[in-house]
Design a protein around this motif. Structure first.
Motif, PDB file in Angstrom:
ATOM      1  N   SER A  13       0.875  -1.256  -0.088  1.00 46.93           N
ATOM      2  CA  SER A  13      -0.076  -0.208  -0.147  1.00 46.93           C
ATOM      3  C   SER A  13       1.024   1.025   0.083  1.00 46.93           C
ATOM      4  CB  SER A  13      -0.928  -0.092   1.101  1.00 46.93           C
ATOM      5  OG  SER A  13      -1.872  -0.884   1.113  1.00 46.93           O
ATOM      6  N   PHE A  14       1.774   1.319   0.769  1.00 47.19           N
ATOM      7  CA  PHE A  14       2.862   2.434   0.754  1.00 47.19           C
ATOM      8  C   PHE A  14       3.558   2.492  -0.467  1.00 47.19           C
ATOM      9  CE2 PHE A  14       6.862   4.505   1.407  1.00 47.19           C
ATOM     10  CZ  PHE A  14       6.519   5.650   1.753  1.00 47.19           C
ATOM     11  N   LEU A  15       4.117   1.595  -1.323  1.00 44.28           N
ATOM     12  CA  LEU A  15       4.515   1.435  -2.533  1.00 44.28           C
ATOM     13  C   LEU A  15       3.604   1.833  -3.529  1.00 44.28           C
ATOM     14  CD1 LEU A  15       6.887   0.888  -4.539  1.00 44.28           C
ATOM     15  CD2 LEU A  15       5.753  -1.468  -4.680  1.00 44.28           C
ATOM     16  N   ARG A  16       2.278   1.575  -3.509  1.00 40.30           N
ATOM     17  CA  ARG A  16       1.230   2.244  -4.408  1.00 40.30           C
ATOM     18  C   ARG A  16       1.205   3.832  -4.108  1.00 40.30           C
ATOM     19  NH1 ARG A  16      -2.269  -2.765  -3.024  1.00 40.30           N
ATOM     20  NH2 ARG A  16      -1.576  -4.274  -4.587  1.00 40.30           N
ATOM     21  N   LEU A  17       1.332   4.247  -2.871  1.00 46.62           N
ATOM     22  CA  LEU A  17       1.024   5.373  -2.336  1.00 46.62           C
ATOM     23  C   LEU A  17       2.090   6.370  -2.885  1.00 46.62           C
ATOM     24  CD1 LEU A  17      -0.442   7.885  -0.973  1.00 46.62           C
ATOM     25  CD2 LEU A  17       0.792   7.120   1.016  1.00 46.62           C
ATOM     26  N   TRP A  18       3.288   5.596  -2.667  1.00 54.45           N
ATOM     27  CA  TRP A  18       4.696   6.456  -3.058  1.00 54.45           C
ATOM     28  C   TRP A  18       4.629   6.768  -4.481  1.00 54.45           C
ATOM     29  CZ3 TRP A  18       9.171   4.531  -5.783  1.00 54.45           C
ATOM     30  CH2 TRP A  18      10.214   5.500  -5.646  1.00 54.45           C
ATOM     31  N   ARG A  77      -8.040   7.783   2.046  1.00 50.66           N
ATOM     32  CA  ARG A  77      -7.733   7.137   0.765  1.00 50.66           C
ATOM     33  C   ARG A  77      -8.874   7.634  -0.097  1.00 50.66           C
ATOM     34  NH1 ARG A  77      -9.632   3.188  -2.494  1.00 50.66           N
ATOM     35  NH2 ARG A  77     -11.325   2.786  -1.169  1.00 50.66           N
ATOM     36  N   THR A  78     -10.228   7.605   0.418  1.00 52.75           N
ATOM     37  CA  THR A  78     -11.356   8.077  -0.441  1.00 52.75           C
ATOM     38  C   THR A  78     -11.220   9.400  -0.920  1.00 52.75           C
ATOM     39  OG1 THR A  78     -12.672   6.321   0.414  1.00 52.75           O
ATOM     40  CG2 THR A  78     -13.698   7.998  -0.630  1.00 52.75           C
ATOM     41  N   ILE A  79     -10.896  10.327   0.080  1.00 51.08           N
ATOM     42  CA  ILE A  79     -10.510  11.620  -0.165  1.00 51.08           C
ATOM     43  C   ILE A  79      -9.522  12.031  -1.295  1.00 51.08           C
ATOM     44  CG2 ILE A  79      -9.700  13.908   0.801  1.00 51.08           C
ATOM     45  CD1 ILE A  79     -11.109  12.873   3.494  1.00 51.08           C
ATOM     46  N   VAL A  80      -8.455  11.373  -1.253  1.00 48.55           N
ATOM     47  CA  VAL A  80      -7.359  11.465  -2.166  1.00 48.55           C
ATOM     48  C   VAL A  80      -7.944  10.867  -3.597  1.00 48.55           C
ATOM     49  CG1 VAL A  80      -4.965  10.736  -2.951  1.00 48.55           C
ATOM     50  CG2 VAL A  80      -5.576  11.480  -0.610  1.00 48.55           C
ATOM     51  N   TYR A  81      -8.446   9.742  -3.567  1.00 50.02           N
ATOM     52  CA  TYR A  81      -9.021   9.265  -4.879  1.00 50.02           C
ATOM     53  C   TYR A  81     -10.032  10.136  -5.375  1.00 50.02           C
ATOM     54  CZ  TYR A  81     -11.839   5.771  -7.683  1.00 50.02           C
ATOM     55  OH  TYR A  81     -12.252   5.335  -8.811  1.00 50.02           O
ATOM     56  N   LEU A  82     -10.953  10.843  -4.793  1.00 51.42           N
ATOM     57  CA  LEU A  82     -12.057  11.599  -5.373  1.00 51.42           C
ATOM     58  C   LEU A  82     -11.528  12.850  -5.819  1.00 51.42           C
ATOM     59  CD1 LEU A  82     -15.047  11.113  -2.760  1.00 51.42           C
ATOM     60  CD2 LEU A  82     -14.811  10.159  -5.350  1.00 51.42           C
ATOM     61  N   CYS A  83     -10.436  13.849  -5.099  1.00 46.64           N
ATOM     62  CA  CYS A  83      -9.779  14.684  -5.404  1.00 46.64           C
ATOM     63  C   CYS A  83      -8.945  14.593  -6.784  1.00 46.64           C
ATOM     64  CB  CYS A  83      -8.632  15.087  -4.476  1.00 46.64           C
ATOM     65  SG  CYS A  83      -9.530  15.877  -3.071  1.00 46.64           S
ATOM     66  N   GLN A  84      -8.303  13.396  -6.845  1.00 49.68           N
ATOM     67  CA  GLN A  84      -7.651  13.059  -8.178  1.00 49.68           C
ATOM     68  C   GLN A  84      -8.750  12.830  -9.316  1.00 49.68           C
ATOM     69  OE1 GLN A  84      -4.603  10.286  -7.644  1.00 49.68           O
ATOM     70  NE2 GLN A  84      -3.531  11.515  -6.164  1.00 49.68           N
ATOM     71  N   LEU A  85      -9.793  12.351  -8.789  1.00 49.31           N
ATOM     72  CA  LEU A  85     -10.718  12.017 -10.080  1.00 49.31           C
ATOM     73  C   LEU A  85     -11.359  13.481 -10.422  1.00 49.31           C
ATOM     74  CD1 LEU A  85     -13.012   8.987  -9.087  1.00 49.31           C
ATOM     75  CD2 LEU A  85     -11.594   9.310 -11.137  1.00 49.31           C
ATOM     76  N   ILE A 187      -4.060   4.744  -5.938  1.00 44.72           N
ATOM     77  CA  ILE A 187      -4.583   5.146  -4.894  1.00 44.72           C
ATOM     78  C   ILE A 187      -5.764   4.298  -4.479  1.00 44.72           C
ATOM     79  CG2 ILE A 187      -6.081   6.840  -3.697  1.00 44.72           C
ATOM     80  CD1 ILE A 187      -3.151   7.410  -3.497  1.00 44.72           C
ATOM     81  N   PHE A 188      -6.568   3.799  -5.568  1.00 44.12           N
ATOM     82  CA  PHE A 188      -7.710   3.091  -5.175  1.00 44.12           C
ATOM     83  C   PHE A 188      -7.593   1.712  -4.654  1.00 44.12           C
ATOM     84  CE2 PHE A 188     -11.022  -0.105  -6.609  1.00 44.12           C
ATOM     85  CZ  PHE A 188     -12.262   0.400  -6.310  1.00 44.12           C
ATOM     86  N   PHE A 189      -6.268   1.184  -4.952  1.00 41.99           N
ATOM     87  CA  PHE A 189      -5.913  -0.180  -4.387  1.00 41.99           C
ATOM     88  C   PHE A 189      -5.228  -0.039  -3.043  1.00 41.99           C
ATOM     89  CE2 PHE A 189      -6.818  -1.047  -8.800  1.00 41.99           C
ATOM     90  CZ  PHE A 189      -7.630  -2.361  -8.642  1.00 41.99           C
ATOM     91  N   VAL A 190      -4.800   1.235  -2.520  1.00 45.10           N
ATOM     92  CA  VAL A 190      -4.109   1.423  -1.167  1.00 45.10           C
ATOM     93  C   VAL A 190      -5.183   0.915  -0.051  1.00 45.10           C
ATOM     94  CG1 VAL A 190      -3.577   3.159   0.466  1.00 45.10           C
ATOM     95  CG2 VAL A 190      -2.825   3.308  -2.061  1.00 45.10           C
ATOM     96  N   LYS A 191      -4.754   0.135   0.806  1.00 44.06           N
ATOM     97  CA  LYS A 191      -5.479  -0.358   2.002  1.00 44.06           C
ATOM     98  C   LYS A 191      -4.893   0.200   3.000  1.00 44.06           C
ATOM     99  CE  LYS A 191      -6.295  -4.885  -0.204  1.00 44.06           C
ATOM    100  NZ  LYS A 191      -7.738  -4.475  -0.400  1.00 44.06           N
ATOM    101  N   THR A 192      -5.955   0.785   4.060  1.00 37.74           N
ATOM    102  CA  THR A 192      -5.563   1.695   5.325  1.00 37.74           C
ATOM    103  C   THR A 192      -5.817   0.449   6.454  1.00 37.74           C
ATOM    104  OG1 THR A 192      -7.752   2.356   5.680  1.00 37.74           O
ATOM    105  CG2 THR A 192      -6.029   3.724   4.575  1.00 37.74           C
ATOM    106  N   VAL A 193      -4.708   0.515   7.366  1.00 34.52           N
ATOM    107  CA  VAL A 193      -4.886  -0.238   8.615  1.00 34.52           C
ATOM    108  C   VAL A 193      -5.033   0.432   9.946  1.00 34.52           C
ATOM    109  CG1 VAL A 193      -3.957  -2.341   7.503  1.00 34.52           C
ATOM    110  CG2 VAL A 193      -2.450  -0.595   8.597  1.00 34.52           C
ATOM    111  N   HIS A 194      -4.788   1.543  10.052  1.00 35.90           N
ATOM    112  CA  HIS A 194      -4.711   2.119  11.524  1.00 35.90           C
ATOM    113  C   HIS A 194      -5.753   3.509  11.561  1.00 35.90           C
ATOM    114  CE1 HIS A 194      -1.228  -0.010  12.080  1.00 35.90           C
ATOM    115  NE2 HIS A 194      -0.429   0.534  11.005  1.00 35.90           N
TER     116      HIS A 194
END
Length: 408
Positions: A13-18, A77-85, A187-194
């Motif tokens: 997930s961090f690799l995808r975000l990076w 993650r959803t916020i970033v995804y929607l902003c980029q859309l 970003i769509f495939f990033v998974k959050t855990v915390h």
């Protein structure tokens, strides 16, 4: 510095975000070049060109605190995804307008304002997303990798944008759109855990909670205010066109080299920090980096040799990324998960203000006393600010040994 531990890039997930950050930031840099180029081509007005920057800055000034609230209440993650859309839709309209010939200056200013607003919401959510997907002990290396992504984009984006506008602004917009879409998919495939959702009622008390949190903790206030004033005074890069043309007399080729040198220094050191993270003597390392930054700024100001100037700019970028990694890690480690969005929003506001006002300060000072004295004064000012912060206003910064600070 500690070379041990698995790479944070093993976290998918961090690799995808990076990677997404490289693409999205490169896209934004290309857009800045293309919109500015097209605005000047349409209006032949330096004032209109300045309005583009203002159109991007005002949404950040007005929307930063609401953006922090949203980042703590909804999935980041959803916020970033929607902003980029939404950014992708705006860029698609820029592509169509350029190809069909109906884009005017008002369209460009509107696009710049919408993109600025999207970035205002995306920034805090993206920064707060890092502690959501990596473990606490990996934050220093995550910050170093994030810095390398930003600096890579700062080299690739403007350079690619400058090349593409030769074939027309539509080409630059198409490349930006492609980069944004790649970032959006990642970003769509990033998974959050915390992630911890904040559900308090929205009122003036909670609206200002991020500011109160920052001002109540000296380690965080000292960290982000140090960034504000150090960058505000030490903005030598804003004067690079003057140095290239009038002092070093290297023309456009030299300007390209001068623009790239700080980012190259930052990339080199950020990659080193991904392997050997700073984990002890945090405050002393931060202070040493700021001293190098200030002295390198002075060296650049007095240099009349291209290679010496490039070396000084390399040091500026290298030392700056050390302080950026330490400051961003200090903020993230000492902020609760449920406050990350609001605190990162305040941090973004400080950083954005320092960058914008820093360019204004450097240009104004250069107009009054000349580029060389202005740069030297800026370097000396950064040195003075660093000493005042470390020894008088926020001595806790100087004595900080690890990233974790006591409250207060």
């Amino acid at each position: 510095m500690n070379p041990n531990g698995s790479s944070v890039l093993h976290n998918r997930s961090f690799l995808r975000l990076w990677i997404a950050r490289i693409f999205s930031t490169s896209a934004f840099q290309m857009l800045s070049v293309a919109i500015g180029w097209q605005m000047y081509a349409l209006t032949d007005s330096a004032f209109q060109l300045g309005l583009v920057g203002l159109a991007q800055f005002l949404p950040m000034l007005l929307l930063t605190l609401p953006a922090g609230q949203i980042a703590d209440r909804y999935d980041r993650r959803t916020i970033v995804y929607l902003c980029q859309l939404m950014e992708s839709v705006v860029v698609l309209l820029l592509v169509l307008g350029s190809m069909q010939g109906w884009l005017g200056s008002l369209h460009l200013l509107t696009a710049a304002a919408i993109l600025g607003a999207c970035r205002t919401f995306e920034g805090p959510a993206s920064a707060a997303l890092v502690p959501d997907i990596v473990d606490r002990e990996q934050l220093p290396k995550a910050a170093a990798w994030s810095a390398s992504a930003m600096q890579t984009a700062m080299i690739v984006g403007p350079s690619l944008g400058g090349v593409l506008v030769v074939w027309g602004t539509a080409a630059a917009y198409i490349a930006s759109l492609a980069a944004l879409l790649v970032s959006t998919v990642l970003i769509f495939f990033v998974k959050t855990v915390h992630f911890v959702k904040k559900l308090d009622a929205v009122n003036m008390d909670t609206f200002l909670s991020g500011l109160r949190f920052v001002f109540a903790r000296k380690i965080i206030l000292g960290t982000i205010s140090l960034d504000l004033f150090a960058v505000l005074l030490g903005g030598a890069t804003a004067l690079l066109p003057i140095f290239a043309e009038d002092i070093l007399k290297t023309g456009s080729l030299g300007l390209g080299l001068l623009r790239s040198a700080p980012a190259v220094g930052a990339i080199v050191v950020s990659l080193i920090l991904t392997r050997y993270s700073v984990e002890r003597a945090i405050g002393k390392t931060l202070f040493a980096a700021l001293v190098v930054f200030a002295l390198a700024t002075i060296l650049f100001g007095v240099s009349h040799n291209l290679w010496l100037s490039l070396f000084a700019l390399f040091l500026i970028g290298a030392s700056d990324v050390v302080s950026v990694v330490i400051r961003s890690t200090l903020v993230q480690v000492n902020t609760p998960q449920e406050m990350q969005g609001r605190v990162n929003a305040v941090n973004s506001l400080f950083i954005g203000t320092s960058n914008q006002l820093g360019e204004f300060e450097s240009g104004t000072m250069a107009g009054l006393v000349g580029a060389v004295p202005a740069t030297v004064i800026g370097g000396l000012g950064t040195l003075v600010i660093s000493v005042i912060w470390m020894y008088w206003l926020f001595p806790v910064l100087r004595t900080q040994n690890t990233y974790t600070a006591e409250k207060g």
